[in-house]
Design an enzyme around this catalytic site. Sequence first.
Site, mmCIF file in Angstrom:
data_model
loop_
_atom_site.group_PDB
_atom_site.id
_atom_site.type_symbol
_atom_site.label_atom_id
_atom_site.label_comp_id
_atom_site.label_asym_id
_atom_site.label_seq_id
_atom_site.Cartn_x
_atom_site.Cartn_y
_atom_site.Cartn_z
ATOM 1 N N HIS A 74 -71.121 -34.420 104.705
ATOM 2 C CA HIS A 74 -72.121 -33.621 104.043
ATOM 3 C C HIS A 74 -72.145 -34.172 103.012
ATOM 4 C CE1 HIS A 74 -69.769 -29.042 104.113
ATOM 5 N NE2 HIS A 74 -69.638 -29.225 104.667
ATOM 6 N N TYR A 202 -70.005 -23.871 94.805
ATOM 7 C CA TYR A 202 -69.089 -23.747 93.473
ATOM 8 C C TYR A 202 -69.811 -22.741 92.298
ATOM 9 C CZ TYR A 202 -66.040 -28.270 94.521
ATOM 10 O OH TYR A 202 -65.377 -29.188 94.918
ATOM 11 N N PRO A 293 -57.983 -28.687 90.703
ATOM 12 C CA PRO A 293 -58.478 -28.831 92.427
ATOM 13 C C PRO A 293 -60.470 -28.893 92.088
ATOM 14 C CG PRO A 293 -57.421 -26.605 91.891
ATOM 15 C CD PRO A 293 -57.877 -27.279 90.952
ATOM 16 N N LYS A 297 -60.712 -33.634 93.915
ATOM 17 C CA LYS A 297 -60.479 -35.383 94.108
ATOM 18 C C LYS A 297 -58.538 -35.729 94.262
ATOM 19 C CE LYS A 297 -63.810 -36.253 92.288
ATOM 20 N NZ LYS A 297 -64.328 -37.497 93.386
ATOM 21 N N TYR A 386 -68.215 -37.114 92.179
ATOM 22 C CA TYR A 386 -68.277 -36.380 93.323
ATOM 23 C C TYR A 386 -68.131 -37.054 94.340
ATOM 24 C CZ TYR A 386 -67.712 -32.088 95.518
ATOM 25 O OH TYR A 386 -66.683 -30.618 96.336
HETATM 26 P P1 FAD Z 1 -47.782 -34.708 98.517
HETATM 27 O O1 FAD Z 1 -48.996 -34.577 99.431
HETATM 28 O O2 FAD Z 1 -47.256 -33.419 97.163
HETATM 29 O O3 FAD Z 1 -46.510 -35.472 98.677
HETATM 30 C C1 FAD Z 1 -45.265 -35.797 98.527
HETATM 31 C C2 FAD Z 1 -44.234 -35.470 99.129
HETATM 32 O O4 FAD Z 1 -42.868 -36.227 98.940
HETATM 33 C C3 FAD Z 1 -44.412 -34.237 99.768
HETATM 34 O O5 FAD Z 1 -43.919 -33.961 101.598
HETATM 35 C C4 FAD Z 1 -42.705 -33.903 99.512
HETATM 36 O O6 FAD Z 1 -41.860 -32.837 100.813
HETATM 37 C C5 FAD Z 1 -42.248 -35.293 99.416
HETATM 38 N N1 FAD Z 1 -41.452 -34.213 98.409
HETATM 39 C C6 FAD Z 1 -41.033 -34.572 97.715
HETATM 40 N N2 FAD Z 1 -39.784 -35.024 96.980
HETATM 41 C C7 FAD Z 1 -39.115 -34.845 97.240
HETATM 42 C C8 FAD Z 1 -37.617 -36.207 97.506
HETATM 43 N N3 FAD Z 1 -36.700 -35.775 96.790
HETATM 44 N N4 FAD Z 1 -37.676 -36.595 98.344
HETATM 45 C C9 FAD Z 1 -38.057 -37.206 99.343
HETATM 46 N N5 FAD Z 1 -39.659 -37.216 99.331
HETATM 47 C C10 FAD Z 1 -39.731 -35.536 99.002
HETATM 48 N N6 FAD Z 1 -56.513 -31.222 96.204
HETATM 49 C C11 FAD Z 1 -57.583 -30.912 95.870
HETATM 50 O O7 FAD Z 1 -58.311 -31.796 95.771
HETATM 51 N N7 FAD Z 1 -58.388 -29.400 96.348
HETATM 52 C C12 FAD Z 1 -56.988 -28.803 96.772
HETATM 53 O O8 FAD Z 1 -57.987 -27.554 97.377
HETATM 54 C C13 FAD Z 1 -56.335 -28.559 96.289
HETATM 55 N N8 FAD Z 1 -55.450 -27.942 96.531
HETATM 56 C C14 FAD Z 1 -53.820 -27.816 96.735
HETATM 57 C C15 FAD Z 1 -53.510 -26.616 96.741
HETATM 58 C C16 FAD Z 1 -51.392 -26.653 96.956
HETATM 59 C C17 FAD Z 1 -50.286 -26.543 96.401
HETATM 60 C C18 FAD Z 1 -51.365 -27.997 95.772
HETATM 61 C C19 FAD Z 1 -49.869 -28.309 95.967
HETATM 62 C C20 FAD Z 1 -51.823 -29.343 95.639
HETATM 63 C C21 FAD Z 1 -53.447 -29.320 96.284
HETATM 64 N N9 FAD Z 1 -54.444 -30.452 95.624
HETATM 65 C C22 FAD Z 1 -55.915 -30.249 95.922
HETATM 66 C C23 FAD Z 1 -54.028 -31.530 95.414
HETATM 67 C C24 FAD Z 1 -53.479 -32.477 96.613
HETATM 68 O O9 FAD Z 1 -53.152 -31.813 97.880
HETATM 69 C C25 FAD Z 1 -52.615 -33.978 96.392
HETATM 70 O O10 FAD Z 1 -53.076 -34.279 95.393
HETATM 71 C C26 FAD Z 1 -52.408 -34.668 97.633
HETATM 72 O O11 FAD Z 1 -50.905 -33.984 98.352
HETATM 73 C C27 FAD Z 1 -51.411 -35.871 96.858
HETATM 74 O O12 FAD Z 1 -50.437 -36.745 97.904
HETATM 75 P P2 FAD Z 1 -49.725 -37.258 97.924
HETATM 76 O O13 FAD Z 1 -49.024 -37.148 99.190
HETATM 77 O O14 FAD Z 1 -49.244 -37.894 96.343
HETATM 78 O O15 FAD Z 1 -48.263 -36.190 97.682
HETATM 79 C C1 DHB Z 2 -62.080 -27.936 98.860
HETATM 80 C C2 DHB Z 2 -60.553 -27.376 97.547
HETATM 81 C C3 DHB Z 2 -61.401 -28.404 96.499
HETATM 82 O O1 DHB Z 2 -60.253 -28.324 95.733
HETATM 83 C C4 DHB Z 2 -62.789 -28.712 96.541
HETATM 84 O O2 DHB Z 2 -63.448 -28.713 95.284
HETATM 85 C C5 DHB Z 2 -63.646 -28.320 97.182
HETATM 86 C C6 DHB Z 2 -62.852 -28.155 98.143
HETATM 87 C C7 DHB Z 2 -61.875 -27.445 100.053
HETATM 88 O O3 DHB Z 2 -60.249 -27.158 100.019
HETATM 89 O O4 DHB Z 2 -62.032 -26.992 100.810
#
Ligand code: FAD
Ligand code: DHB
Length: 394
Positions: A74, A202, A293, A297, A386
């Site tokens: 994009h 947005y 979100p 980021k 962004y």
């Molecule tokens: P996570 O993806 O949370 O991975 C952590 C892993 O550790 C998981 O698989 C979990 O099962 C595991 N874990 C937890 N505890 C333990 C334990 N005790 N022992 C072993 N394993 C464990 N970001 C955006 O930018 N846009 C979005 O639209 C957006 N939507 C989101 C929606 C939801 C519901 C959530 C929760 C987050 C969202 N985020 C979004 C944020 C983004 O998805 C996260 O920043 C990203 O997943 C971070 O990655 P991570 O690997 O640090 O953590």
């Molecule tokens: C999406 C999620 C976001 O938080 C955002 O700022 C833009 C796109 C998505 O899920 O596609």
Amino acid sequence: MKIRTTVAIVGAGPAGLLLGHLLAASGIDFVIIEARSREYILSRIRAGVLEESSVDVLASLGLDGRLREHGLVHDGIYLQYEGTRHHVDFSELIGRTVTVYGQQQVVNDLMLAHDEAGSAVYFGSSDVLPWGIETPRPSVNFVHGGQSYSVDADFVIGADGFHGVCRSIIPSGAITSYQREYPFAWLGILADVPPSTDELIYALHPEGFAMHSMRSPSVSRLYLQVEPDDDIAQWSDERIWEGLHERLGVEGWTLREGEITEKSITPMRSFVASTLNHGALFLVGDAGHIVPPTGAKGLNAAISDVAMLGAALSSYYAGDAGSLAGYSGRALSRQWKTQYFSRWMTEMLHTTGTGAEAQSRYRGQIGQLDYVTGSRFALQGLAEQYTGLPIDGI
Ligand code: FAD
Ligand code: DHB
């Protein structure tokens, strides 16, 4: 059973899985311990936008094959308010782009590459407990398939998300949490319908924020601002589409509807830990910080942490310990910029409160949006943040 490795990674989300690949590329052994099943992780619908620097990190490991094939590049986004849609053209403003590619797809690619490499990933583990992080011989205990394991390592990495166990084992006197709750949440849907837009929209509307994103040429992802304690059961498909039409509508444009295949509500909060390192423990991604979100980021910050930590661990085993000692400071410096950007986008685009105060706030938001869309300098600032700030130390 005793296992000896070099780096024990807790969590197989995007952060943990990616770190494994970075370590493997430097010839460093690792084990990944994950509480959930592989299927559960792949079913979690989350982020969708990759910064250019995140794509570069994946490409540097040769993990961008499917991303190049299926990701949607994009050139910008739309900011919409008061019935008008303004294009913010990142390519023209600063010569950078973003790629729309779901977090699940990123995770799937990382998992498949681990399968090919024969990596040690223990999905479905329970009783995961790191210990000895203040000693030179830290360890992670866990139970897998009914058997108790103990992994001895040089370092333990907390890649276990916001609710994980790793951050909680840092003594309370050694860490401070900076936290902020927002008085709203996002209701997100996936719908089997081609996107009605070429770029993400947005939108600020008097009824609240709305966004139109996508996952593929045939799947749309859309969000609505809702109350933080809203119940998804109160949101019929019909009510969701009605809200989206109202908040995203502009003259001469139609939002296409399709079957909703997933819907859920996500709370919005900011959180930053004062340190991402204690002894032999390092935190990456959501374990160390989360953002609302609106700036897209969360996933990107997890990738930038991991890129910095992977490079620092590689330097450490090449004989230079300085970079690892500076990891927390470098990652937090980038994170605080990301925090501020995410908060700014969130507050500019969501409505809160009632009465005169809410109206005054709304007028101020329109003023800010008028300023941003009317100033090339402001647009460049938005575009630069962004599409992703530089990742220090890689
Ligand atoms: P996570 O993806 O949370 O991975 C952590 C892993 O550790 C998981 O698989 C979990 O099962 C595991 N874990 C937890 N505890 C333990 C334990 N005790 N022992 C072993 N394993 C464990 N970001 C955006 O930018 N846009 C979005 O639209 C957006 N939507 C989101 C929606 C939801 C519901 C959530 C929760 C987050 C969202 N985020 C979004 C944020 C983004 O998805 C996260 O920043 C990203 O997943 C971070 O990655 P991570 O690997 O640090 O953590
Ligand atoms: C999406 C999620 C976001 O938080 C955002 O700022 C833009 C796109 C998505 O899920 O596609």
